[in-house]
Design a protein around this motif. Structure first.
Motif, PDB file in Angstrom:
ATOM      1  N   ARG A 130      49.807 -58.936 -27.103  1.00  0.00           N
ATOM      2  CA  ARG A 130      48.949 -59.945 -27.703  1.00  0.00           C
ATOM      3  C   ARG A 130      47.566 -59.349 -27.970  1.00  0.00           C
ATOM      4  O   ARG A 130      47.015 -58.643 -27.129  1.00  0.00           O
ATOM      5  CB  ARG A 130      48.818 -61.158 -26.785  1.00  0.00           C
ATOM      6  N   ASP A 132      44.014 -60.231 -28.028  1.00  0.00           N
ATOM      7  CA  ASP A 132      43.048 -61.250 -27.612  1.00  0.00           C
ATOM      8  C   ASP A 132      41.610 -60.787 -27.822  1.00  0.00           C
ATOM      9  O   ASP A 132      40.689 -61.337 -27.222  1.00  0.00           O
ATOM     10  CB  ASP A 132      43.260 -61.608 -26.138  1.00  0.00           C
ATOM     11  N   TRP A 165      42.355 -71.782 -30.792  1.00  0.00           N
ATOM     12  CA  TRP A 165      43.161 -71.372 -29.639  1.00  0.00           C
ATOM     13  C   TRP A 165      43.375 -72.553 -28.705  1.00  0.00           C
ATOM     14  O   TRP A 165      42.452 -73.320 -28.423  1.00  0.00           O
ATOM     15  CB  TRP A 165      42.449 -70.245 -28.879  1.00  0.00           C
ATOM     16  N   LYS A 168      45.708 -73.306 -22.988  1.00  0.00           N
ATOM     17  CA  LYS A 168      46.479 -72.420 -22.118  1.00  0.00           C
ATOM     18  C   LYS A 168      46.140 -70.959 -22.377  1.00  0.00           C
ATOM     19  O   LYS A 168      45.973 -70.171 -21.434  1.00  0.00           O
ATOM     20  CB  LYS A 168      47.975 -72.677 -22.309  1.00  0.00           C
ATOM     21  N   ARG A 169      46.034 -70.595 -23.641  1.00  0.00           N
ATOM     22  CA  ARG A 169      45.698 -69.207 -23.962  1.00  0.00           C
ATOM     23  C   ARG A 169      44.265 -68.882 -23.545  1.00  0.00           C
ATOM     24  O   ARG A 169      43.988 -67.821 -22.976  1.00  0.00           O
ATOM     25  CB  ARG A 169      45.873 -68.978 -25.463  1.00  0.00           C
ATOM     26  N   TYR A 171      42.561 -70.283 -21.175  1.00  0.00           N
ATOM     27  CA  TYR A 171      42.466 -70.234 -19.712  1.00  0.00           C
ATOM     28  C   TYR A 171      43.067 -68.940 -19.171  1.00  0.00           C
ATOM     29  O   TYR A 171      42.564 -68.388 -18.173  1.00  0.00           O
ATOM     30  CB  TYR A 171      43.183 -71.438 -19.106  1.00  0.00           C
ATOM     31  N   ARG A 172      44.137 -68.432 -19.804  1.00  0.00           N
ATOM     32  CA  ARG A 172      44.720 -67.164 -19.362  1.00  0.00           C
ATOM     33  C   ARG A 172      43.715 -66.035 -19.499  1.00  0.00           C
ATOM     34  O   ARG A 172      43.520 -65.223 -18.580  1.00  0.00           O
ATOM     35  CB  ARG A 172      45.977 -66.867 -20.187  1.00  0.00           C
ATOM     36  N   VAL A 173      43.031 -65.973 -20.634  1.00  0.00           N
ATOM     37  CA  VAL A 173      42.021 -64.937 -20.840  1.00  0.00           C
ATOM     38  C   VAL A 173      40.810 -65.178 -19.947  1.00  0.00           C
ATOM     39  O   VAL A 173      40.221 -64.242 -19.404  1.00  0.00           O
ATOM     40  CB  VAL A 173      41.610 -64.899 -22.323  1.00  0.00           C
ATOM     41  N   TYR A 174      40.464 -66.435 -19.767  1.00  0.00           N
ATOM     42  CA  TYR A 174      39.324 -66.798 -18.910  1.00  0.00           C
ATOM     43  C   TYR A 174      39.538 -66.296 -17.482  1.00  0.00           C
ATOM     44  O   TYR A 174      38.631 -65.727 -16.857  1.00  0.00           O
ATOM     45  CB  TYR A 174      39.168 -68.318 -18.932  1.00  0.00           C
ATOM     46  N   LYS A 175      40.743 -66.469 -16.959  1.00  0.00           N
ATOM     47  CA  LYS A 175      41.051 -65.978 -15.611  1.00  0.00           C
ATOM     48  C   LYS A 175      41.129 -64.468 -15.570  1.00  0.00           C
ATOM     49  O   LYS A 175      40.676 -63.841 -14.602  1.00  0.00           O
ATOM     50  CB  LYS A 175      42.370 -66.574 -15.116  1.00  0.00           C
ATOM     51  N   ALA A 176      41.716 -63.870 -16.605  1.00  0.00           N
ATOM     52  CA  ALA A 176      41.839 -62.406 -16.631  1.00  0.00           C
ATOM     53  C   ALA A 176      40.475 -61.727 -16.632  1.00  0.00           C
ATOM     54  O   ALA A 176      40.305 -60.643 -16.064  1.00  0.00           O
ATOM     55  CB  ALA A 176      42.660 -61.972 -17.837  1.00  0.00           C
ATOM     56  N   ASN A 180      35.940 -67.358 -13.523  1.00  0.00           N
ATOM     57  CA  ASN A 180      36.023 -68.605 -12.771  1.00  0.00           C
ATOM     58  C   ASN A 180      34.789 -68.784 -11.893  1.00  0.00           C
ATOM     59  O   ASN A 180      34.353 -67.851 -11.216  1.00  0.00           O
ATOM     60  CB  ASN A 180      37.262 -68.611 -11.873  1.00  0.00           C
TER      61      ASN A 180
END
Length: 370
Positions: A130, A132, A165, A168-169, A171-176, A180
């Motif tokens: 992906r 991003d 976006w 879910k997408r 939030y995935r990048v936000y956590k990666a 947080n």
């Protein structure tokens, strides 16, 4: 290998003709076979009929199938023994183990997937990378402008900028990216009833306890446990260390109780040391009532807070400490001077020791017993 032009059923039929009396040489000419072929058939199929031959063929096929099955199971068993130390838990780990079985032991993909309980769809699945980059750039831009914004505010800001976006997408990048914001969980405490702050009429009627913190010259933090008798404002203990768990506090309290006697009640805040089961058990064992102040209301424990202010002003802010031992030593001598030399306005300009001896001539203070 060249295939015979006669089926096994035809061969048995030819042999049956010889059994009923037809000369063998006539059979050879009639069917166009050599004598060697005839006697070879006779050695292999002599005495058999069609049903027996069919049963024999079935047994041979069954035997062949069982041999193949045994070979496959033996191969899978060998592959599993080779990987017995690995414990596949996630699908990725099971896929890795299946790949090892296929490459190292020649196990089929189907058998390997069955052995490690892996769906074959996962075996053939190939993740698509992906991109991003645009999302990361936009998200970092929001965080740079508003560093205290959490996920949902950042996501709504991206939507307002026109990005499509989904959450879910994002939030995935936000956590990666590790963006947080950690929230402090609210401590659940039982309801605390406000207790009026009254001056006790005798020693050991009410004590107050609290904690302080400061740093050494090296920057290392240390804590102070302060304890006083509310009756004559006498400092009973000043314990210093880098860590003061509930067990350490109980040991200090036991030492004070040994020469002072146990109090009727002790007023404390809602710190973890005072909420610990060990501290509550100590109070029950010594018949001491624990009076908890309301959260965020330090004025309800005003006696010890005033004492802490004096400790801060006359001890901690006055000296530079290099070790905790220095804090303990200076604290010991300061506490002795506080109880014997420092007059208090609330005690009619008397020291805690003088006030105690004036009201109760029986010695109960530290200094009288030392």
């Amino acid at each position: 290998m060249r295939k015979s032009r006669f089926t096994e059923t035809q061969i048995i039929s030819i042999l049956k003709e010889a059994d009923v009396g037809v000369p063998v040489k006539e059979l050879w000419r009639k069917h166009g076979i050599s004598s060697a072929t005839y006697y070879k058939w006779k050695a292999k199929y002599g005495g058999l009929d069609v049903s027996q031959l069919k049963r024999t063929k079935e047994l041979e096929e069954e035997n062949s199938r069982l041999k193949r099955m045994y070979a496959d199971l033996s191969l899978v068993h060998t592959a599993l023994k080779d990987a017995v130390e690995k414990k596949p838990v996630t699908p990725a780990q099971r896929k890795e183990l299946a790949e090892h079985m296929v490459k190292e032991h020649g196990t089929s993909v189907r058998a390997a997937c069955t052995a490690v309980n892996l769906d074959r769809g996962h075996w053939y699945y190939r993740a698509r990378p992906r991109d991003d980059a645009a999302l990361i750039e936009a998200l970092n831009g929001v965080i740079e402008r508003k560093p205290r914004w959490g996920f949902w505010l950042s996501f709504k800001s991206l939507r307002r900028e026109g990005h499509g976006w989904n959450h879910k997408r994002v939030y995935r990048v936000y956590k990666a990216l590790g963006l947080n914001i950690r929230r402090r969980a609210k401590k659940r405490l039982p309801a605390r009833v406000k207790q009026p702050l009254s001056v006790p009429e005798r020693p050991n009627q009410g004590w107050s306890a609290d904690f302080m913190s400061d740093t050494l010259y090296s920057g290392r933090r240390f804590r102070l446990f302060t304890l006083m008798d509310d009756f004559n404002r006498e400092g009973l203990a000043l314990e210093a260390d880098t860590s003061l768990p509930a067990e350490r506090i109980i040991r200090v309290l036991d030492e004070v109780v040994a020469w002072r006697g146990a109090p009727a009640r002790i007023r404390v805040d809602n710190g973890p040391e005072f909420l610990a089961a060990a501290f509550v058990a100590w109070a029950e064992r010594n018949g001491v009532e624990i009076v908890y102040i309301q959260p965020g209301k330090p004025t309800q424990n005003a006696f010890i807070e005033r004492f802490n202010g004096t400790v801060r002003h006359e001890l901690l802010d006055l000296y530079v400490f290099y070790t905790v031992d220095e804090v303990r030593e200076m604290g010991h001598w300061w506490l002795e001077g506080y109880n014997t030399e420092r007059p208090h306005d609330s005690l009619n300009d008397q020291t805690p020791e003088e006030y105690l001896l004036t009201r109760f001539p029986t010695p109960t203070s530290t200094l009288e017993l030392s």
